[in-house]
Design a protein around this motif. Sequence first.
Motif, PDB file in Angstrom:
ATOM      1  N   THR A  21       0.834  -1.203   0.000  1.00 48.53           N
ATOM      2  CA  THR A  21       0.000   0.000   0.000  1.00 48.53           C
ATOM      3  C   THR A  21       0.869   1.253   0.000  1.00 48.53           C
ATOM      4  O   THR A  21       1.813   1.366   0.784  1.00 48.53           O
ATOM      5  CB  THR A  21      -0.915   0.013   1.236  1.00 48.53           C
ATOM      6  OG1 THR A  21      -1.766  -1.137   1.200  1.00 48.53           O
ATOM      7  CG2 THR A  21      -1.780   1.256   1.258  1.00 48.53           C
ATOM      8  N   LYS A  22       0.557   2.173  -0.889  1.00 52.28           N
ATOM      9  CA  LYS A  22       1.286   3.435  -0.988  1.00 52.28           C
ATOM     10  C   LYS A  22       0.429   4.585  -0.449  1.00 52.28           C
ATOM     11  O   LYS A  22      -0.798   4.545  -0.527  1.00 52.28           O
ATOM     12  CB  LYS A  22       1.658   3.734  -2.443  1.00 52.28           C
ATOM     13  CG  LYS A  22       2.388   2.597  -3.147  1.00 52.28           C
ATOM     14  CD  LYS A  22       3.685   2.244  -2.457  1.00 52.28           C
ATOM     15  CE  LYS A  22       4.418   1.116  -3.194  1.00 52.28           C
ATOM     16  NZ  LYS A  22       5.601   0.648  -2.436  1.00 52.28           N
ATOM     17  N   VAL A  23       1.107   5.584   0.079  1.00 47.72           N
ATOM     18  CA  VAL A  23       0.385   6.758   0.581  1.00 47.72           C
ATOM     19  C   VAL A  23      -0.459   7.377  -0.516  1.00 47.72           C
ATOM     20  O   VAL A  23      -1.589   7.836  -0.288  1.00 47.72           O
ATOM     21  CB  VAL A  23       1.381   7.790   1.156  1.00 47.72           C
ATOM     22  CG1 VAL A  23       0.686   9.133   1.402  1.00 47.72           C
ATOM     23  CG2 VAL A  23       1.996   7.269   2.446  1.00 47.72           C
ATOM     24  N   GLU A  24       0.071   7.382  -1.737  1.00 47.25           N
ATOM     25  CA  GLU A  24      -0.676   7.968  -2.857  1.00 47.25           C
ATOM     26  C   GLU A  24      -1.972   7.213  -3.118  1.00 47.25           C
ATOM     27  O   GLU A  24      -2.989   7.821  -3.482  1.00 47.25           O
ATOM     28  CB  GLU A  24       0.186   7.966  -4.118  1.00 47.25           C
ATOM     29  CG  GLU A  24       1.384   8.918  -4.079  1.00 47.25           C
ATOM     30  CD  GLU A  24       2.519   8.426  -3.194  1.00 47.25           C
ATOM     31  OE1 GLU A  24       3.392   9.247  -2.836  1.00 47.25           O
ATOM     32  OE2 GLU A  24       2.535   7.218  -2.843  1.00 47.25           O
ATOM     33  N   GLN A  25      -1.969   5.895  -2.915  1.00 39.18           N
ATOM     34  CA  GLN A  25      -3.195   5.116  -3.079  1.00 39.18           C
ATOM     35  C   GLN A  25      -4.217   5.468  -2.008  1.00 39.18           C
ATOM     36  O   GLN A  25      -5.422   5.579  -2.289  1.00 39.18           O
ATOM     37  CB  GLN A  25      -2.876   3.620  -3.012  1.00 39.18           C
ATOM     38  CG  GLN A  25      -2.071   3.093  -4.175  1.00 39.18           C
ATOM     39  CD  GLN A  25      -1.700   1.630  -3.969  1.00 39.18           C
ATOM     40  OE1 GLN A  25      -1.142   1.260  -2.936  1.00 39.18           O
ATOM     41  NE2 GLN A  25      -2.035   0.796  -4.941  1.00 39.18           N
ATOM     42  N   ILE A  26      -3.751   5.623  -0.790  1.00 46.37           N
ATOM     43  CA  ILE A  26      -4.651   6.009   0.296  1.00 46.37           C
ATOM     44  C   ILE A  26      -5.264   7.374  -0.008  1.00 46.37           C
ATOM     45  O   ILE A  26      -6.479   7.576   0.141  1.00 46.37           O
ATOM     46  CB  ILE A  26      -3.899   6.038   1.638  1.00 46.37           C
ATOM     47  CG1 ILE A  26      -3.386   4.641   1.989  1.00 46.37           C
ATOM     48  CG2 ILE A  26      -4.787   6.585   2.754  1.00 46.37           C
ATOM     49  CD1 ILE A  26      -2.456   4.602   3.198  1.00 46.37           C
ATOM     50  N   ALA A  27      -4.429   8.297  -0.452  1.00 45.97           N
ATOM     51  CA  ALA A  27      -4.913   9.647  -0.756  1.00 45.97           C
ATOM     52  C   ALA A  27      -5.949   9.618  -1.872  1.00 45.97           C
ATOM     53  O   ALA A  27      -7.011  10.262  -1.777  1.00 45.97           O
ATOM     54  CB  ALA A  27      -3.744  10.541  -1.136  1.00 45.97           C
ATOM     55  N   GLU A  28      -5.669   8.865  -2.925  1.00 43.13           N
ATOM     56  CA  GLU A  28      -6.595   8.807  -4.051  1.00 43.13           C
ATOM     57  C   GLU A  28      -7.932   8.201  -3.635  1.00 43.13           C
ATOM     58  O   GLU A  28      -8.995   8.725  -3.972  1.00 43.13           O
ATOM     59  CB  GLU A  28      -5.985   7.994  -5.186  1.00 43.13           C
ATOM     60  CG  GLU A  28      -6.884   7.905  -6.423  1.00 43.13           C
ATOM     61  CD  GLU A  28      -6.247   7.122  -7.551  1.00 43.13           C
ATOM     62  OE1 GLU A  28      -6.882   6.991  -8.608  1.00 43.13           O
ATOM     63  OE2 GLU A  28      -5.117   6.622  -7.372  1.00 43.13           O
ATOM     64  N   ALA A  29      -7.875   7.100  -2.888  1.00 43.47           N
ATOM     65  CA  ALA A  29      -9.116   6.442  -2.484  1.00 43.47           C
ATOM     66  C   ALA A  29      -9.907   7.282  -1.491  1.00 43.47           C
ATOM     67  O   ALA A  29     -11.141   7.238  -1.483  1.00 43.47           O
ATOM     68  CB  ALA A  29      -8.802   5.073  -1.879  1.00 43.47           C
ATOM     69  N   ALA A  30      -9.209   8.040  -0.650  1.00 50.06           N
ATOM     70  CA  ALA A  30      -9.889   8.905   0.323  1.00 50.06           C
ATOM     71  C   ALA A  30     -10.254  10.262  -0.260  1.00 50.06           C
ATOM     72  O   ALA A  30     -10.880  11.073   0.421  1.00 50.06           O
ATOM     73  CB  ALA A  30      -9.011   9.091   1.554  1.00 50.06           C
TER      74      ALA A  30
END
Length: 222
Positions: A51-60
């Motif tokens: 899991t990447k921070v960018e993925q968390i940001a995009e999904a949130a």
Amino acid sequence: MRGVVCGCPMIDGMPAASSPVNRRSEYARMTREAILDTARSLFTAQGYYATKVEQIAEAARVAPATVYAVGGGKSGLLRTLIETSVNSADNARLLADIEAATDPGHLIRLVVSATRTRFGEWSTLMRQVVAAAPQEPAVREAMEIAHEGLRGGLRVTADRLSALGALRDGLDAAEAADILWLYLCNAAYFVRGDDLGWPLDRSEAWLNVVLPRELLGGEPAR
């Protein structure tokens, strides 16, 4: 004229508008919850390392900088998730129920049920924590917070059993807390579930037979 209807402030019969400060506070709370919920989902679904921070940001639906501001990166988010669970209102109510218990058998069943429920809710994420902990000190710290939260609850349970004079002869509160940990920690649940193939219902039923015998002596009440 001022009043309150269903908790909503009224001015001259009309609801008062929320202040900009209140709106910002509510938005910040919702953003934080969205980030934490997303992080937990992604950690669980694809693993902590993947899991990447960018993925968390995009999904949130926030900027990566917001994710860092809320949690300080992945390890910070994981720690916050675990700390939030350990310090939850549910856990506070459980501790109050433990300290108020007067029947030893009921107390043991209460704690068994609670650990079974928490394990069911958190086991998938905790697998990721256990897998990542050897390589990352920050994840180890998060795991230790989870372990200490459970150990603390089990110490309270053992102390309450001791205060009730319920522990079998020769067993003190410290040893009772160790026995509770041996049977109720995440690792024990993983052994019963993964190695033995026991569903949680079977594990709970077995614990409700074994723990009264280990802690109180004699057979559990039927």
